[in-house]
Scaffold this motif. Structure first.
Motif, PDB file in Angstrom:
ATOM      1  N   THR A 280       0.600  46.835  13.027  1.00 14.14           N
ATOM      2  CA  THR A 280       1.021  46.391  14.334  1.00 14.14           C
ATOM      3  C   THR A 280       0.388  45.128  14.552  1.00 14.14           C
ATOM      4  O   THR A 280       0.777  44.151  15.016  1.00 14.14           O
ATOM      5  CB  THR A 280       0.876  47.329  15.344  1.00 14.14           C
ATOM      6  N   LEU A 283       1.255  42.110  12.285  1.00 18.38           N
ATOM      7  CA  LEU A 283       2.615  41.534  12.423  1.00 18.38           C
ATOM      8  C   LEU A 283       2.835  40.845  13.952  1.00 18.38           C
ATOM      9  O   LEU A 283       3.417  39.863  14.076  1.00 18.38           O
ATOM     10  CB  LEU A 283       3.644  42.536  12.429  1.00 18.38           C
ATOM     11  N   THR A 284       1.679  41.520  14.822  1.00 16.47           N
ATOM     12  CA  THR A 284       1.884  40.855  16.133  1.00 16.47           C
ATOM     13  C   THR A 284       1.277  39.475  15.946  1.00 16.47           C
ATOM     14  O   THR A 284       1.804  38.342  16.422  1.00 16.47           O
ATOM     15  CB  THR A 284       1.071  41.610  17.073  1.00 16.47           C
ATOM     16  N   THR A 294       7.170  41.653  17.686  1.00 13.51           N
ATOM     17  CA  THR A 294       6.820  42.843  16.742  1.00 13.51           C
ATOM     18  C   THR A 294       7.846  43.845  16.572  1.00 13.51           C
ATOM     19  O   THR A 294       8.251  44.352  15.404  1.00 13.51           O
ATOM     20  CB  THR A 294       5.368  43.505  16.878  1.00 13.51           C
TER      21      THR A 294
END
Length: 321
Positions: A280, A283-284, A294
């Motif tokens: 997480t 990808l953010t 995301t």
């Protein structure tokens, strides 16, 4: 993404004039892999409790996607189980939370919901040979493209979204208040909502689907909290559910749906929940420079990867999902 055989549901609902509405209601629950009507109703109630705009666009997206599936003659069993509506549900929520409640948002929600049905078929064609399902990828693709492109159009874009920055706070200390808020927010953030009481309502809905489902949702939420804290994530982002909602989806998917209920599979599911938490953050950071979101990509990529590996890992075993 089902708890029942499509043919069974199709036979039951083919005699009911309310089949369309029931399929749409199941679509809301299918965001969490659940086809139960009571689960879908509880989750939808939670979305309306989060605010009328959230509830309205979730409902609109689900209804349009389900109607589009009927119009395109998608398999009726798939429609009846809600497997064509859940991506539209999330798309409606994502668009109103990002673009606001404007006429253009309604139009984009309709277009996006129809595109989700088409992409669902495209990805199913590509993934079925590998025993993988599209999951929420149609939602991520459609909403991601629309959100990134929105600032280029004056009739669509009405200012910057109210988003939580990934650099909100460097404080990594955590209190009991942070922990219990995070536990419930992790569940509500699956639907892009930050609200502990909405998360509680949704957990009640998942409990109606069975103890295995709600226990895995709870386990995923705890795993997300622990992993984020051990990695040193900012407390504010842990508490509002940003780091844990993908872990909830991974845990439900692997622990309660796709894998058989064995000890090794359970460990594998928890491992996936932890991995999705770290992904997480990555990808953010990846999406941030060009204004992307995301969404549920960490859940999708983690679950696809771990499921694709199962045939060559003898200690693991696929279930019926």
């Amino acid at each position: 993404m089902s708890l029942a055989e499509p043919d069974v549901v199709r036979r039951l609902e083919s005699r009911q004039p309310s089949a369309y509405l029931l399929a749409s209601l199941r679509g809301v629950g299918q965001v969490d892999f659940q086809a139960g009507l009571f689960t879908g109703a509880a989750i939808l109630a939670g979305l309306w409790a989060a605010g009328w705009e959230t509830g309205l666009f979730a409902t609109l997206g689900t209804l349009i996607a389900t109607a589009a599936a009927y119009a395109l003659a998608v398999d009726r069993g798939s429609i009846a189980l809600g497997m064509q509506g859940f991506a539209g549900c999330l798309t409606g929520i994502a668009l109103v939370s990002t673009l606001g409640n404007h006429p253009a948002t309604y139009v984009l929600t309709v277009v996006g919901a129809v595109l989700c049905v088409i992409l669902m078929a495209t990805l199913a064609t590509l993934l079925t040979p590998y025993r993988l399902s599209p999951m929420t990828a149609p939602f991520c693709l459609v909403s991601g493209v629309m959100v990134v492109g929105a600032p280029s159009f004056d009739r669509v874009w009405h200012g910057p979204p109210a988003a939580v920055s990934s650099t909100t706070s460097g404080d990594t200390g955590i209190t009991w208040n942070d922990l219990w808020h995070a536990f419930f927010n992790n569940v509500s953030q699956v639907f892009l909502v930050e609200s502990w009481y909405v998360g509680l309502i949704m957990l009640v809905g998942l409990a109606l689907a069975g103890p295995r489902v709600v226990l895995w949702a709870a386990a995923g939420s705890v795993a997300g909290i622990v992993a984020a804290w051990l990695l040193g994530a900012p407390t504010a982002l842990i508490a509002n559910g940003i780091y844990g909602y993908n872990a909830v989806l991974v845990a439900i998917g692997l622990g309660a749906v796709f894998l058989a209920p064995t000890v090794w599979n359970g460990i594998y599911a928890l491992f996936g929940a932890v991995v999705s938490t770290g992904l997480t953050a990555s990808l953010t950071s990846f999406f941030k420079p060009f204004g992307g979101h995301t969404f549920t990509w960490p859940f999708i990529l983690t679950t696809w990867t771990l499921l694709a590996a199962v045939p060559l890992l003898p200690r693991l075993r696929r279930g019926d999902g």
